[in-house]
Design a protein around this motif. Structure first.
Motif, PDB file in Angstrom:
ATOM      1  N   GLN A  99      35.647  50.965  21.261  1.00  0.00           N
ATOM      2  CA  GLN A  99      36.378  49.786  21.730  1.00  0.00           C
ATOM      3  C   GLN A  99      37.130  50.090  23.023  1.00  0.00           C
ATOM      4  O   GLN A  99      37.155  49.269  23.944  1.00  0.00           O
ATOM      5  CB  GLN A  99      37.354  49.300  20.666  1.00  0.00           C
ATOM      6  CG  GLN A  99      36.690  48.647  19.486  1.00  0.00           C
ATOM      7  CD  GLN A  99      37.703  48.225  18.432  1.00  0.00           C
ATOM      8  OE1 GLN A  99      38.871  48.580  18.479  1.00  0.00           O
ATOM      9  NE2 GLN A  99      37.235  47.448  17.466  1.00  0.00           N
ATOM     10  N   VAL A 100      37.738  51.248  23.088  1.00  0.00           N
ATOM     11  CA  VAL A 100      38.477  51.646  24.291  1.00  0.00           C
ATOM     12  C   VAL A 100      37.525  51.744  25.478  1.00  0.00           C
ATOM     13  O   VAL A 100      37.849  51.292  26.583  1.00  0.00           O
ATOM     14  CB  VAL A 100      39.221  52.986  24.069  1.00  0.00           C
ATOM     15  CG1 VAL A 100      39.776  53.542  25.379  1.00  0.00           C
ATOM     16  CG2 VAL A 100      40.339  52.801  23.055  1.00  0.00           C
ATOM     17  N   GLU A 101      36.329  52.295  25.253  1.00  0.00           N
ATOM     18  CA  GLU A 101      35.339  52.394  26.337  1.00  0.00           C
ATOM     19  C   GLU A 101      34.926  51.013  26.839  1.00  0.00           C
ATOM     20  O   GLU A 101      34.738  50.812  28.036  1.00  0.00           O
ATOM     21  CB  GLU A 101      34.115  53.163  25.853  1.00  0.00           C
ATOM     22  CG  GLU A 101      34.331  54.653  25.767  1.00  0.00           C
ATOM     23  CD  GLU A 101      33.091  55.386  25.270  1.00  0.00           C
ATOM     24  OE1 GLU A 101      31.981  54.828  25.362  1.00  0.00           O
ATOM     25  OE2 GLU A 101      33.252  56.510  24.777  1.00  0.00           O
ATOM     26  N   ARG A 102      34.804  50.050  25.915  1.00  0.00           N
ATOM     27  CA  ARG A 102      34.410  48.697  26.319  1.00  0.00           C
ATOM     28  C   ARG A 102      35.499  48.012  27.148  1.00  0.00           C
ATOM     29  O   ARG A 102      35.207  47.166  27.983  1.00  0.00           O
ATOM     30  CB  ARG A 102      34.055  47.860  25.093  1.00  0.00           C
ATOM     31  CG  ARG A 102      32.697  48.190  24.513  1.00  0.00           C
ATOM     32  CD  ARG A 102      32.255  47.174  23.501  1.00  0.00           C
ATOM     33  NE  ARG A 102      33.121  47.090  22.343  1.00  0.00           N
ATOM     34  CZ  ARG A 102      32.982  47.829  21.226  1.00  0.00           C
ATOM     35  NH1 ARG A 102      32.009  48.693  21.131  1.00  0.00           N
ATOM     36  NH2 ARG A 102      33.805  47.678  20.222  1.00  0.00           N
ATOM     37  N   ILE A 103      36.740  48.366  26.917  1.00  0.00           N
ATOM     38  CA  ILE A 103      37.847  47.783  27.682  1.00  0.00           C
ATOM     39  C   ILE A 103      37.749  48.196  29.148  1.00  0.00           C
ATOM     40  O   ILE A 103      38.041  47.417  30.039  1.00  0.00           O
ATOM     41  CB  ILE A 103      39.211  48.201  27.078  1.00  0.00           C
ATOM     42  CG1 ILE A 103      39.407  47.529  25.727  1.00  0.00           C
ATOM     43  CG2 ILE A 103      40.353  47.855  28.027  1.00  0.00           C
ATOM     44  CD1 ILE A 103      40.615  48.033  24.961  1.00  0.00           C
ATOM     45  N   GLY A 104      37.333  49.414  29.370  1.00  0.00           N
ATOM     46  CA  GLY A 104      37.169  49.887  30.749  1.00  0.00           C
ATOM     47  C   GLY A 104      38.221  50.909  31.121  1.00  0.00           C
ATOM     48  O   GLY A 104      39.087  51.272  30.320  1.00  0.00           O
ATOM     49  N   THR A 105      38.143  51.331  32.357  1.00  0.00           N
ATOM     50  CA  THR A 105      39.069  52.364  32.819  1.00  0.00           C
ATOM     51  C   THR A 105      40.462  51.789  33.026  1.00  0.00           C
ATOM     52  O   THR A 105      40.640  50.602  33.291  1.00  0.00           O
ATOM     53  CB  THR A 105      38.575  52.990  34.142  1.00  0.00           C
ATOM     54  OG1 THR A 105      38.458  51.962  35.105  1.00  0.00           O
ATOM     55  CG2 THR A 105      37.246  53.682  33.951  1.00  0.00           C
ATOM     56  N   ARG A 106      41.430  52.648  32.930  1.00  0.00           N
ATOM     57  CA  ARG A 106      42.834  52.265  33.076  1.00  0.00           C
ATOM     58  C   ARG A 106      43.162  52.074  34.553  1.00  0.00           C
ATOM     59  O   ARG A 106      42.718  52.838  35.407  1.00  0.00           O
ATOM     60  CB  ARG A 106      43.696  53.372  32.478  1.00  0.00           C
ATOM     61  CG  ARG A 106      45.142  53.068  32.482  1.00  0.00           C
ATOM     62  CD  ARG A 106      45.923  54.150  31.737  1.00  0.00           C
ATOM     63  NE  ARG A 106      47.297  53.968  32.061  1.00  0.00           N
ATOM     64  CZ  ARG A 106      48.023  54.815  32.792  1.00  0.00           C
ATOM     65  NH1 ARG A 106      47.495  55.927  33.216  1.00  0.00           N
ATOM     66  NH2 ARG A 106      49.269  54.556  33.080  1.00  0.00           N
ATOM     67  N   ASP A 107      43.957  51.048  34.831  1.00  0.00           N
ATOM     68  CA  ASP A 107      44.396  50.784  36.200  1.00  0.00           C
ATOM     69  C   ASP A 107      45.531  51.756  36.533  1.00  0.00           C
ATOM     70  O   ASP A 107      46.615  51.670  35.946  1.00  0.00           O
ATOM     71  CB  ASP A 107      44.875  49.339  36.326  1.00  0.00           C
ATOM     72  CG  ASP A 107      45.358  48.987  37.721  1.00  0.00           C
ATOM     73  OD1 ASP A 107      45.286  49.856  38.617  1.00  0.00           O
ATOM     74  OD2 ASP A 107      45.793  47.843  37.913  1.00  0.00           O
ATOM     75  N   PRO A 108      45.325  52.667  37.474  1.00  0.00           N
ATOM     76  CA  PRO A 108      46.371  53.651  37.789  1.00  0.00           C
ATOM     77  C   PRO A 108      47.608  53.014  38.426  1.00  0.00           C
ATOM     78  O   PRO A 108      48.691  53.610  38.405  1.00  0.00           O
ATOM     79  CB  PRO A 108      45.689  54.615  38.759  1.00  0.00           C
ATOM     80  CG  PRO A 108      44.526  53.873  39.302  1.00  0.00           C
ATOM     81  CD  PRO A 108      44.132  52.860  38.269  1.00  0.00           C
ATOM     82  N   ASP A 109      47.485  51.804  38.963  1.00  0.00           N
ATOM     83  CA  ASP A 109      48.612  51.139  39.614  1.00  0.00           C
ATOM     84  C   ASP A 109      49.389  50.226  38.664  1.00  0.00           C
ATOM     85  O   ASP A 109      50.358  49.587  39.074  1.00  0.00           O
ATOM     86  CB  ASP A 109      48.120  50.323  40.815  1.00  0.00           C
ATOM     87  CG  ASP A 109      47.482  51.206  41.869  1.00  0.00           C
ATOM     88  OD1 ASP A 109      47.953  52.347  42.050  1.00  0.00           O
ATOM     89  OD2 ASP A 109      46.500  50.757  42.493  1.00  0.00           O
ATOM     90  N   PHE A 110      48.967  50.157  37.406  1.00  0.00           N
ATOM     91  CA  PHE A 110      49.624  49.269  36.451  1.00  0.00           C
ATOM     92  C   PHE A 110      50.997  49.815  36.088  1.00  0.00           C
ATOM     93  O   PHE A 110      51.151  50.983  35.729  1.00  0.00           O
ATOM     94  CB  PHE A 110      48.772  49.128  35.189  1.00  0.00           C
ATOM     95  CG  PHE A 110      49.398  48.237  34.147  1.00  0.00           C
ATOM     96  CD1 PHE A 110      49.468  46.868  34.348  1.00  0.00           C
ATOM     97  CD2 PHE A 110      49.925  48.770  32.992  1.00  0.00           C
ATOM     98  CE1 PHE A 110      50.041  46.043  33.399  1.00  0.00           C
ATOM     99  CE2 PHE A 110      50.495  47.954  32.027  1.00  0.00           C
ATOM    100  CZ  PHE A 110      50.556  46.590  32.233  1.00  0.00           C
TER     101      PHE A 110
END
Length: 77
Positions: free
Chosen positions: A55-66
């Motif tokens: 599920q985490v993989e489907r969400i996608g990569t984390r936004d480093p600027d968030f």
């Protein structure tokens, strides 16, 4: 629970004249749940975590600027 499955369960119990209020029914239900919990505990931790990782993989990569703090602060306004 899916409506069809619930109807089938109810039909099966009725056809077998199972009294769902009887102590035996509750004892059997508790035993089945206990066995499922035991079997689940025997699974390798990585096997149990795999669906979550997928599920985490489907969400996608984390936004480093968030900026979580700014996001939370804005949600209170």
């Amino acid at each position: 629970m899916d409506d069809d499955i619930e109807r089938l369960r109810s039909l099966l119990l009725a056809m077998n004249e199972v009294d769902v209020e009887a102590a035996e029914y509750h004892k059997l239900r508790a035993q089945l749940i206990s066995e499922l919990v035991r079997m689940r505990a025997e699974q390798d931790l990585l096997e149990r975590l795999r669906p979550i990782q997928d599920q985490v993989e489907r969400i996608g990569t984390r936004d480093p600027d968030f900026d979580l703090k700014s996001f939370m602060d804005a949600s209170w306004e």
